[in-house]
Design a protein around this motif. Structure first.
Motif, PDB file in Angstrom:
ATOM      1  N   PRO A  21     -60.872   3.983  -1.603  1.00 10.14           N
ATOM      2  CA  PRO A  21     -59.717   3.831  -0.920  1.00 10.14           C
ATOM      3  C   PRO A  21     -60.041   3.972   0.700  1.00 10.14           C
ATOM      4  CG  PRO A  21     -58.891   5.264  -1.707  1.00 10.14           C
ATOM      5  CD  PRO A  21     -59.675   5.242  -2.435  1.00 10.14           C
ATOM      6  N   PHE A  22     -61.151   5.198   0.820  1.00  8.50           N
ATOM      7  CA  PHE A  22     -61.189   5.945   2.421  1.00  8.50           C
ATOM      8  C   PHE A  22     -62.518   4.759   2.840  1.00  8.50           C
ATOM      9  CE2 PHE A  22     -57.728   8.507   1.741  1.00  8.50           C
ATOM     10  CZ  PHE A  22     -57.747   8.900   0.805  1.00  8.50           C
ATOM     11  N   ARG A  23     -63.575   3.717   2.243  1.00  9.25           N
ATOM     12  CA  ARG A  23     -65.221   3.462   2.151  1.00  9.25           C
ATOM     13  C   ARG A  23     -64.801   2.258   3.302  1.00  9.25           C
ATOM     14  NH1 ARG A  23     -68.080   4.045  -3.000  1.00  9.25           N
ATOM     15  NH2 ARG A  23     -67.960   6.605  -3.572  1.00  9.25           N
ATOM     16  N   LYS A  24     -63.724   2.247   3.850  1.00 11.71           N
ATOM     17  CA  LYS A  24     -62.880   0.688   5.139  1.00 11.71           C
ATOM     18  C   LYS A  24     -64.159   0.975   6.144  1.00 11.71           C
ATOM     19  CE  LYS A  24     -59.558  -0.397   5.588  1.00 11.71           C
ATOM     20  NZ  LYS A  24     -57.723  -0.369   6.276  1.00 11.71           N
ATOM     21  N   ASP A  67     -62.930  -2.037  -2.337  1.00  8.40           N
ATOM     22  CA  ASP A  67     -62.363  -0.876  -2.189  1.00  8.40           C
ATOM     23  C   ASP A  67     -61.248  -0.840  -1.743  1.00  8.40           C
ATOM     24  OD1 ASP A  67     -63.810  -2.348   0.117  1.00  8.40           O
ATOM     25  OD2 ASP A  67     -64.736  -0.215   1.322  1.00  8.40           O
ATOM     26  N   ILE A  68     -60.404  -1.983  -0.867  1.00  8.36           N
ATOM     27  CA  ILE A  68     -59.523  -2.291   0.233  1.00  8.36           C
ATOM     28  C   ILE A  68     -58.313  -2.432  -0.480  1.00  8.36           C
ATOM     29  CG2 ILE A  68     -57.938  -4.452   1.776  1.00  8.36           C
ATOM     30  CD1 ILE A  68     -60.813  -4.247   2.899  1.00  8.36           C
ATOM     31  N   LEU A  69     -56.642  -1.896  -0.239  1.00  4.14           N
ATOM     32  CA  LEU A  69     -55.696  -1.551  -1.535  1.00  4.14           C
ATOM     33  C   LEU A  69     -54.913  -2.080  -0.425  1.00  4.14           C
ATOM     34  CD1 LEU A  69     -56.373   1.432  -3.882  1.00  4.14           C
ATOM     35  CD2 LEU A  69     -56.826  -0.566  -4.561  1.00  4.14           C
ATOM     36  N   TYR A  70     -53.747  -3.278  -1.208  1.00  4.75           N
ATOM     37  CA  TYR A  70     -52.676  -3.679  -0.526  1.00  4.75           C
ATOM     38  C   TYR A  70     -51.526  -2.863  -1.394  1.00  4.75           C
ATOM     39  CZ  TYR A  70     -55.987  -7.620   1.683  1.00  4.75           C
ATOM     40  OH  TYR A  70     -57.203  -7.497   1.979  1.00  4.75           O
ATOM     41  N   ALA A  85     -52.402  11.339   9.951  1.00 10.89           N
ATOM     42  CA  ALA A  85     -53.248  10.391   9.439  1.00 10.89           C
ATOM     43  C   ALA A  85     -53.190   9.380  10.186  1.00 10.89           C
ATOM     44  CB  ALA A  85     -52.579  10.578   8.169  1.00 10.89           C
ATOM     45  N   SER A  86     -52.471   9.411  11.187  1.00 10.92           N
ATOM     46  CA  SER A  86     -52.297   8.046  12.258  1.00 10.92           C
ATOM     47  C   SER A  86     -53.247   8.096  12.866  1.00 10.92           C
ATOM     48  CB  SER A  86     -51.416   8.299  12.665  1.00 10.92           C
ATOM     49  OG  SER A  86     -50.668   6.493  13.377  1.00 10.92           O
ATOM     50  N   LYS A  87     -53.484   9.078  13.668  1.00 12.99           N
ATOM     51  CA  LYS A  87     -55.029   9.419  14.429  1.00 12.99           C
ATOM     52  C   LYS A  87     -56.365   8.855  14.003  1.00 12.99           C
ATOM     53  CE  LYS A  87     -52.142  12.018  17.133  1.00 12.99           C
ATOM     54  NZ  LYS A  87     -52.146  13.645  18.271  1.00 12.99           N
ATOM     55  N   GLN A  88     -56.464   9.652  13.307  1.00 15.07           N
ATOM     56  CA  GLN A  88     -57.585   8.975  12.755  1.00 15.07           C
ATOM     57  C   GLN A  88     -57.189   7.966  12.266  1.00 15.07           C
ATOM     58  OE1 GLN A  88     -58.372  12.464   9.676  1.00 15.07           O
ATOM     59  NE2 GLN A  88     -59.947  11.052   7.930  1.00 15.07           N
ATOM     60  N   HIS A  89     -56.700   7.811  11.575  1.00 17.79           N
ATOM     61  CA  HIS A  89     -57.158   6.078  10.936  1.00 17.79           C
ATOM     62  C   HIS A  89     -56.798   4.914  12.187  1.00 17.79           C
ATOM     63  CE1 HIS A  89     -56.204   2.728   8.389  1.00 17.79           C
ATOM     64  NE2 HIS A  89     -55.311   2.178   9.438  1.00 17.79           N
ATOM     65  N   HIS A  90     -56.389   4.708  13.406  1.00 15.99           N
ATOM     66  CA  HIS A  90     -57.053   4.646  14.925  1.00 15.99           C
ATOM     67  C   HIS A  90     -58.542   4.554  14.847  1.00 15.99           C
ATOM     68  CE1 HIS A  90     -53.037   2.531  14.392  1.00 15.99           C
ATOM     69  NE2 HIS A  90     -51.708   3.830  15.192  1.00 15.99           N
ATOM     70  N   ILE A 147     -53.632   2.338   2.672  1.00 16.51           N
ATOM     71  CA  ILE A 147     -53.432   1.440   2.396  1.00 16.51           C
ATOM     72  C   ILE A 147     -52.632   0.572   3.113  1.00 16.51           C
ATOM     73  CG2 ILE A 147     -51.703   0.018   0.690  1.00 16.51           C
ATOM     74  CD1 ILE A 147     -53.621   2.436  -0.513  1.00 16.51           C
ATOM     75  N   GLU A 148     -53.119  -1.539   3.155  1.00 12.20           N
ATOM     76  CA  GLU A 148     -52.687  -2.394   4.135  1.00 12.20           C
ATOM     77  C   GLU A 148     -51.172  -2.290   3.325  1.00 12.20           C
ATOM     78  OE1 GLU A 148     -54.479  -3.510   6.182  1.00 12.20           O
ATOM     79  OE2 GLU A 148     -56.139  -2.297   6.130  1.00 12.20           O
TER      80      GLU A 148
END
Length: 593
Positions: A590-593, A440-443, A531-536, A386-387
């Motif tokens: 939301p995960f298809r970024k 697919d992007i959420l704020y 989650a943070s590691k995976q996101h980066h 989520i942005e």
């Protein structure tokens, strides 16, 4: 651990085999008493002749330089004797001490108590056996040879008090005089319950005194946090089980076991058995920590020294730590068997019936808690996608996604209507906005505290508070601030699903309060860190599973190359209702970024 102790082992006897002790095992509460040194693979084991072999380092050195494993079943003369009997055409039976669950079609799976025909014992680690029409390899350390190989399989006596067998002349023998077949079978089940509980207490004691006590003496090797990770709350389980087995023994009728009334004991302790939930949830972490430590030789030698000094069976520590997980699974099975052989007129019938349902509920609760803990990683991953996130993490207050979907929201009469995505968690409703170009992007936009809200179902037509016409609407009203939020769904069925979801959210919160469910700060931080590691990295995190180490399938019945790795059982019903987490999330992508 400062010194090693000598091992007194009975000299080999062909009939019966080793006094009915598990082959090479001293684990289950029976001590071998006696006297002569053991001969392993033809060599005299000098360590068996001394009462004190020296320091921990000496034991490590002896362990390193030795090719055999101390006390391992099937070694030396006994293994040879078994094979001689088999080659002479004799039928050799063994009884399973442990459940052996396998995914390999060349291995023989069984449950504790099953009787296996041993067909080949040439290898020390793995034997070839048969149960009914199934054949395969099985770990030799998981079984013990039957006392009387000539005795029919169905007449094999169960252990009773003190690990001794039923006296054939006794009136309480399984097929004693004056008992119906059903009573005889009930006697068998009662004896098994009592016997396995005593064995289990011995097992827990060995872990607490043989491992934990020694680990605490070595502050240079283990921190308290490490010990908590490895052993969980097994000491609490040990204290609980000691009280439970005393209650069982009070209800155990030694003269006429089939008259025993044990159902009430399970009902009395059903709440206390919920402590297994914490243990089962921690068990994967324990396996990973042990896997990490045992890459260092000094930890391998230390754990082996602990096992030897406590005279425990030849299974690795992670195998011992699996037992409580298996135990809580076995109670519903044992009670179902007991109910099967309990007449409806029996004084224990209603209590056993209630106890069976109670233990199934305990297992279900443990399963549910495990599922919830697995979900926190998914929730953390969701939040990381989520942005413009603001405020506390979702996991600070929530651990379950109840429902999600698109709604039109109006916050006050003069405000414009807004199309938003809503995610209903326990305790909070999170509001997000879709990106105009990439849907697919959420704020992140806002959140509502559900603990302060009441839900109002609004009829179609003009709403007096907002002075507008509404359809498929409902309101969230804050009791303290009189704040009101108006929501409209596109279809009547969507509105009904949301109203139902709000009911489920309140029910979930109440259940968590009643059962004391909570997520530790460590678990929350770890989930967000992962989650943070995976996101980066932008890539899915690889799932490491030392917890499951399945053997490679082989085309021919060749000997497995590794020792068996036990697996965790499903804790309740064979099939579990799948979580709707990903069903809800998948619609939003939301995960298809």
């Amino acid at each position: 651990i400062t010194s090693a102790v000598a091992f007194d082992i009975l000299p080999l006897k062909l009939h019966p085999f080793s006094q009915s002790t598990p082959t090479g095992l001293d684990c289950v509460g029976w001590k071998r008493r006696v006297s002569s040194p053991v001969i392993t693979d033809g060599a005299l084991d000098k360590t068996a002749l001394a009462d004190d072999v020296g320091s921990e380092e000496d034991l490590y050195e002896d362990f390193r330089s030795s090719n055999h494993r101390y006390g391992h079943p099937g070694g030396g003369g006994e293994q040879l004797a078994i094979n001689e009997l088999i080659s002479d055409g004799s039928v050799v039976y063994a009884e399973a001490l442990w459940d052996h669950v396998t995914m390999d079609d060349q291995e023989l799976g069984f449950k504790a108590g099953d009787v296996i025909e041993v067909m080949d014992a040439t290898n020390k680690e793995w034997w070839w056996g048969r149960i009914l029409d199934s054949e395969g390899w099985f770990p030799a350390s998981f079984v013990r040879l039957r006392v009387n190989q000539d005795e029919p399989m169905e007449d094999y006596p169960l252990k009773v008090e003190g690990g001794k067998e039923d006296d054939p002349s006794s009136g309480t023998r399984r097929f004693g005089m004056g008992q119906t077949t059903k009573d005889q079978m009930r006697t068998n089940v009662i004896n098994e319950i009592i016997s396995t509980e005593r064995d289990y207490i011995k097992h827990l004691k060995d872990i607490c005194e043989g491992y934990i006590k020694q680990c605490r003496k070595r502050a240079d090797m283990f921190t308290e946090e490490q010990l908590k990770t490895i052993f969980g709350n097994i000491e609490d389980i040990y204290r609980c089980q000691k009280k439970f087995v005393k209650a069982l023994e009070k209800k155990f009728n030694k003269d006429y076991p089939h008259l025993s009334e044990v159902g009430s004991c399970f009902l009395e302790y059903q709440t206390e058995f919920q402590i297994y939930s914490e243990y089962c949830n921690n068990h994967p972490n324990a396996c990973m920590e042990l896997s990490r430590l045992t890459k260092v030789n000094k930890y391998v030698y230390f754990f082996e020294a602990c096992r030897l000094l406590q005279k425990m069976i030849d299974i690795s520590l992670d195998g011992f730590l699996l037992t409580p997980v298996q135990k809580i699974c076995k109670y519903p099975l044992q009670l179902a068997e007991l109910l099967k052989y309990t007449n409806p007129q029996h004084r224990d019938f209603k209590d056993v019936e209630a106890a069976l349902n109670a233990m199934k509920n305990v297992a279900r609760l443990i399963n549910e808690r495990k599922r919830r803990l697995e979900n926190i990683d998914k929730i953390a991953q969701w939040q990381s996608s989520i942005e413009d996130w603001e405020g506390d993490d979702v996991l600070v207050r929530s651990s379950e996604l109840i429902y999600s979907g698109e709604l039109t929201k109006i916050s006050h009469p003069q405000a414009k209507s807004q199309q938003r995505m809503f995610f209903l968690f326990d305790h909070q409703l999170v509001c997000c906005k879709k990106d105009l170009l990439r849907r697919d992007i959420l704020y992140y936009k806002s959140r509502i505290n559900m603990d302060d809200m009441e839900i109002l179902d609004i009829e179609d037509g003009k709403d007096k508070d907002f002075n507008i016409s509404v359809k498929n609407a409902f309101k969230l009203h804050c009791r303290d601030t009189e704040e009101v939020h108006l929501f409209c769904a596109k279809k009547p069925e969507q509105k009904q699903r949301w109203l139902k979801a709000f009911e489920n959210e309140r029910r979930q919160v109440q259940l968590d309060q009643e059962t004391g469910f909570s997520i530790t700060e460590v678990q929350k931080k770890q989930a967000m860190l992962n989650a943070s590691k995976q996101h980066h990295t932008g890539k899915p995190k690889a799932v490491t599973r030392p917890y499951y180490d399945f053997l490679m399938r082989q085309k021919h019945p060749t000997l497995p190359t590794t020792l068996p790795q036990q697996q965790v059982f499903m804790l309740a019903e064979p099939k579990r209702k799948p979580s709707n987490f990903w069903q809800n999330i998948s619609r939003l992508t939301p995960f298809r970024k």
